[in-house]
Enzyme design. Structure first.
Site, PDB file in Angstrom:
ATOM      1  N   CYS A 261      35.928  -7.571  45.436  1.00  0.00           N
ATOM      2  CA  CYS A 261      34.837  -7.124  44.558  1.00  0.00           C
ATOM      3  C   CYS A 261      33.779  -6.269  45.238  1.00  0.00           C
ATOM      4  O   CYS A 261      33.593  -5.119  44.852  1.00  0.00           O
ATOM      5  CB  CYS A 261      34.189  -8.340  43.905  1.00  0.00           C
ATOM      6  SG  CYS A 261      35.305  -9.153  42.766  1.00  0.00           S
ATOM      7  N   LYS A 397      36.741 -14.718  53.045  1.00  0.00           N
ATOM      8  CA  LYS A 397      35.730 -15.772  53.122  1.00  0.00           C
ATOM      9  C   LYS A 397      36.453 -17.114  53.035  1.00  0.00           C
ATOM     10  O   LYS A 397      37.654 -17.140  52.709  1.00  0.00           O
ATOM     11  CB  LYS A 397      34.687 -15.622  52.027  1.00  0.00           C
ATOM     12  CG  LYS A 397      35.214 -15.840  50.630  1.00  0.00           C
ATOM     13  CD  LYS A 397      34.052 -15.811  49.665  1.00  0.00           C
ATOM     14  CE  LYS A 397      34.514 -16.110  48.268  1.00  0.00           C
ATOM     15  NZ  LYS A 397      33.421 -16.162  47.319  1.00  0.00           N
TER      16      LYS A 397
HETATM   17  N1  LIG Z   1      38.544 -11.731  42.116  1.00  0.00           N
HETATM   18  C1  LIG Z   1      37.278 -11.958  41.854  1.00  0.00           C
HETATM   19  O1  LIG Z   1      36.605 -12.731  42.556  1.00  0.00           O
HETATM   20  C2  LIG Z   1      36.608 -11.284  40.686  1.00  0.00           C
HETATM   21  C3  LIG Z   1      35.354 -11.752  40.250  1.00  0.00           C
HETATM   22  C4  LIG Z   1      34.761 -11.119  39.160  1.00  0.00           C
HETATM   23  C5  LIG Z   1      35.369 -10.019  38.562  1.00  0.00           C
HETATM   24  N2  LIG Z   1      36.571  -9.581  39.031  1.00  0.00           N
HETATM   25  C6  LIG Z   1      37.202  -8.458  38.343  1.00  0.00           C
HETATM   26  O2  LIG Z   1      38.184  -8.990  37.446  1.00  0.00           O
HETATM   27  C7  LIG Z   1      39.309  -8.122  37.366  1.00  0.00           C
HETATM   28  C8  LIG Z   1      40.560  -8.868  37.764  1.00  0.00           C
HETATM   29  O3  LIG Z   1      40.432  -9.247  39.119  1.00  0.00           O
HETATM   30  P1  LIG Z   1      41.469 -10.247  39.816  1.00  0.00           P
HETATM   31  O4  LIG Z   1      40.950 -10.500  41.195  1.00  0.00           O
HETATM   32  O5  LIG Z   1      41.740 -11.386  38.898  1.00  0.00           O
HETATM   33  O6  LIG Z   1      42.762  -9.308  39.887  1.00  0.00           O
HETATM   34  P2  LIG Z   1      44.232  -9.692  40.386  1.00  0.00           P
HETATM   35  O7  LIG Z   1      44.743  -8.480  41.064  1.00  0.00           O
HETATM   36  O8  LIG Z   1      44.203 -10.993  41.122  1.00  0.00           O
HETATM   37  O9  LIG Z   1      45.050  -9.947  39.033  1.00  0.00           O
HETATM   38  C9  LIG Z   1      45.295  -8.957  38.074  1.00  0.00           C
HETATM   39  C10 LIG Z   1      46.501  -9.397  37.254  1.00  0.00           C
HETATM   40  O10 LIG Z   1      46.655  -8.501  36.161  1.00  0.00           O
HETATM   41  C11 LIG Z   1      48.044  -8.307  35.951  1.00  0.00           C
HETATM   42  N3  LIG Z   1      48.227  -7.085  35.157  1.00  0.00           N
HETATM   43  C12 LIG Z   1      48.061  -5.812  35.508  1.00  0.00           C
HETATM   44  N4  LIG Z   1      48.298  -4.990  34.469  1.00  0.00           N
HETATM   45  C13 LIG Z   1      48.632  -5.772  33.425  1.00  0.00           C
HETATM   46  C14 LIG Z   1      48.956  -5.520  32.068  1.00  0.00           C
HETATM   47  N5  LIG Z   1      48.976  -4.278  31.570  1.00  0.00           N
HETATM   48  N6  LIG Z   1      49.256  -6.566  31.285  1.00  0.00           N
HETATM   49  C15 LIG Z   1      49.222  -7.813  31.766  1.00  0.00           C
HETATM   50  N7  LIG Z   1      48.900  -8.124  33.033  1.00  0.00           N
HETATM   51  C16 LIG Z   1      48.593  -7.117  33.854  1.00  0.00           C
HETATM   52  C17 LIG Z   1      48.619  -8.259  37.346  1.00  0.00           C
HETATM   53  O11 LIG Z   1      50.017  -8.494  37.345  1.00  0.00           O
HETATM   54  C18 LIG Z   1      47.815  -9.371  38.019  1.00  0.00           C
HETATM   55  O12 LIG Z   1      48.463 -10.620  37.899  1.00  0.00           O
HETATM   56  C19 LIG Z   1      38.975  -6.931  38.262  1.00  0.00           C
HETATM   57  O13 LIG Z   1      38.379  -5.917  37.506  1.00  0.00           O
HETATM   58  C20 LIG Z   1      37.967  -7.502  39.233  1.00  0.00           C
HETATM   59  O14 LIG Z   1      37.109  -6.519  39.770  1.00  0.00           O
HETATM   60  C21 LIG Z   1      37.213 -10.193  40.066  1.00  0.00           C
END
Ligand SMILES: NC(=O)c1ccc[n+]([C@@H]2O[C@H](COP(=O)([O-])OP(=O)(O)OC[C@H]3O[C@@H](n4cnc5c(N)ncnc54)[C@H](O)[C@@H]3O)[C@@H](O)[C@H]2O)c1
Length: 509
Positions: A261, A397
């Site tokens: 992030c 972390k």
């Molecule tokens: N990881 C964090 O701590 C966190 C915290 C707050 C916000 N975010 C935000 O949330 C969002 C997701 O982050 P994350 O860490 O969970 O990502 P991630 O990479 O862990 O997971 C994303 C998932 O989406 C799936 N995906 C991609 N395209 C798809 C589609 N068209 N249909 C269905 N599934 C699909 C992927 O296969 C994957 O499993 C990002 O925008 C991130 O910036 C993340």
């Protein structure tokens, strides 16, 4: 309520599980078939404390299920969350292709009114883009809501179940009421639900992450300056943090921030501002400071191993802790001045002329950080060529297996390019790291195994298991009693008493 979550990563899986935990009927959909297969078997593909048990319970009680079938998932739900990745694109702005693909997929499978909620972190204006994409493909009514997520990996369940606040970006009062109802179980203890316009909701997420990242970069700069002026950032941090206007969180200096992030969101904010012809001066500096800070440990190692003191490590190994304690005092410039003027009443076995000044100049930091970007190996003349280092902590972390943008990756890359060997240990992040470095790094079974015959210990991630280790054992396993502490976990005075040469960040001993 009937809820669908598209994307089962750190955010989607936690959100879906927590919505199920509060009694909703939830279907989580992902395009990754392998992931869905393992989720159906009750296996959680990520390490997140408390998630597996909660997920299995909700699956067993039939409130939570997993699918790759988008059509079925959308048709069976009123509220459809988009929680797919928004990785950094080439120009620093986020790649929205996954979000827009999910939006089009929803549009093509609607069978009636839907509330489409964007939980992914996206640039300001994305809710409007999602609305346009969907309206071009469907005749059904729908609303788009921006609902940024603020959870922290490692404490994601806790954060989701007890949020500081919930942000809902919508112009529709009726939609806001439905969202408030969905979040009701999590906000009963009084956490505010802020209903605002979608653009402000999108901006809130970026501004919050940039603010947190700025505190880390600010403290890293303060810590580095402390070393130049003979101050101790341990006291400075506490003196600042107790001011209620400042607060104490996110003021810990270290080897820089990483994760999926902060780096991405800071760069996205910079790109957004550039796009709107209002380049952000402060936010650019946050990023630049962090880039340099990731090399601070290797900068210190280069200084140390270029110095005469390093040549005397064999003597050091033979010294009693008390002698090492005296020698360690010599490593700070102020103390070495004292030595040169003969202020010490005892005879040291180390040569004062060789005592290095460990303060880092801007040039030191630039030079090391360039090493990773250079194509050529930089082993010629490398002061750490042929040495072996134990590295504790790989995840960005503690309490997560996520290594995205982790400082450990930069440190390992620099060490390898400088011809050193790395023996690493992490409680959860070994496998993801192995996928990047393969056999270039040796992966230890325990934190103590990593120390065997290593020239020094480098602490990179402050997992609990590293907080109070057996220092006698560390001393006996390491080839030399030298610790580079990238998270200021240990007390410099105690380290000296225990016979270590200890280097923290901004610490004075
Ligand atoms: N990881 C964090 O701590 C966190 C915290 C707050 C916000 N975010 C935000 O949330 C969002 C997701 O982050 P994350 O860490 O969970 O990502 P991630 O990479 O862990 O997971 C994303 C998932 O989406 C799936 N995906 C991609 N395209 C798809 C589609 N068209 N249909 C269905 N599934 C699909 C992927 O296969 C994957 O499993 C990002 O925008 C991130 O910036 C993340």
């Amino acid at each position: 309520m009937k809820v669908c979550v598209i994307g089962t990563g750190y955010v989607g899986l936690v959100a879906g599980t927590c919505f199920a935990e509060t009694g909703n009927d939830v279907v989580c959909m992902d395009v990754d078939e392998d992931k869905v297969v393992s989720l159906r078997k009750g296996e959680v593909p990520i390490y997140e404390p408390g998630l597996e048990g909660m997920m299995r319970r909700n699956v067993a009680e039939e409130r939570l299920r997993f699918t790759t079938d988008l059509s079925e998932a959308v048709k069976s739900s009123l509220i459809v969350f988009i929680a797919v990745g928004t990785p950094q694109g080439d120009d620093g702005s986020p790649d929205l292709s996954y979000v827009l693909a999910a939006a089009r997929g929803i549009a093509c499978n609607m069978n009636g009114y839907k509330i489409i909620v964007n939980k992914s972190t996206v640039p300001v204006g994305t809710a409007d883009r999602v609305r346009q994409e969907i309206s071009a493909l469907t005749r059904f009514q729908f609303d788009v809501v921006s609902n940024p997520e603020f959870l922290k990996e490692g404490a994601a369940i806790e954060d989701f179940m007890k949020p500081d606040r919930v942000v809902i970006g919508t112009y529709e009062v009726r939609v806001a009421e439905i969202m408030k109802e969905l979040y009701g179980p999590f906000t009963r203890t009084g956490a505010p639900v802020l209903v605002m316009d979608p653009r402000s909701a999108e901006m809130t997420k970026y501004a919050a992450n940039a603010m947190l990242a700025s505190r880390i970069s600010f403290m890293n700069e303060v810590a580095n300056l402390c070393e130049h002026v003979g101050a101790d950032v341990h006291w400075v941090r506490q003196g600042m943090g107790l001011d209620r206007r400042i607060g104490s969180s996110f003021l810990f200096p270290g080897v820089g921030y990483g994760g999926s992030c902060f780096p991405k969101d800071v760069k996205a904010l910079i790109a957004l501002a550039r796009e709107h012809n209002y380049p952000l001066k402060l936010v650019g500096a946050i990023e630049e400071v962090n880039r340099l800070q990731k090399s601070v440990i290797v900068d210190k190692m280069i200084k140390f191993y270029s110095s005469g003191l390093a040549d005397q490590l064999d003597d050091l190994k033979q010294m009693t802790p008390a002698q090492v304690e005296q020698a360690a005092q010599m490593v700070t410039p102020a103390a070495s001045e004292g030595f040169k003027t003969g202020d010490y009443s005892y005879q040291l076995s180390l040569d004062a002329a060789k005592i290095p000044d460990m303060t880092l100049t801007r040039k030191d930091m630039e030079t090391t950080s360039r090493i990773v970007s250079e194509r050529e190996q930089s082993r010629d003349g490398s002061p750490i060529k042929g040495k072996t280092f134990a590295l504790w902590g790989l995840s960005f972390k503690p309490q997560t297996d996520d290594i995205r943008e982790a400082p450990s990756l930069t440190i390992i890359e620099q060490l390898l390019k400088l011809g050193a060997e790395v023996q690493a240990y992490d409680p959860e992040a070994t496998e993801p790291t192995r996928k990047i470095f393969g056999k270039q790094v040796r992966y230890a079974r325990t934190n103590y195994d990593a120390l065997r015959d290593a020239d020094a210990l480098i602490l990179v991630t402050e997992w609990n298991v590293f907080r109070n280790p057996d220092f006698q054992k560390i001393r006996s396993l390491l080839k030399y009693p030298v610790i580079f502490d990238g998270r200021n976990q240990y007390n410099p005075v105690e380290m000296k008493e225990l016979g270590f040469l200890y280097f923290g960040i901004g610490r004075r001993s």
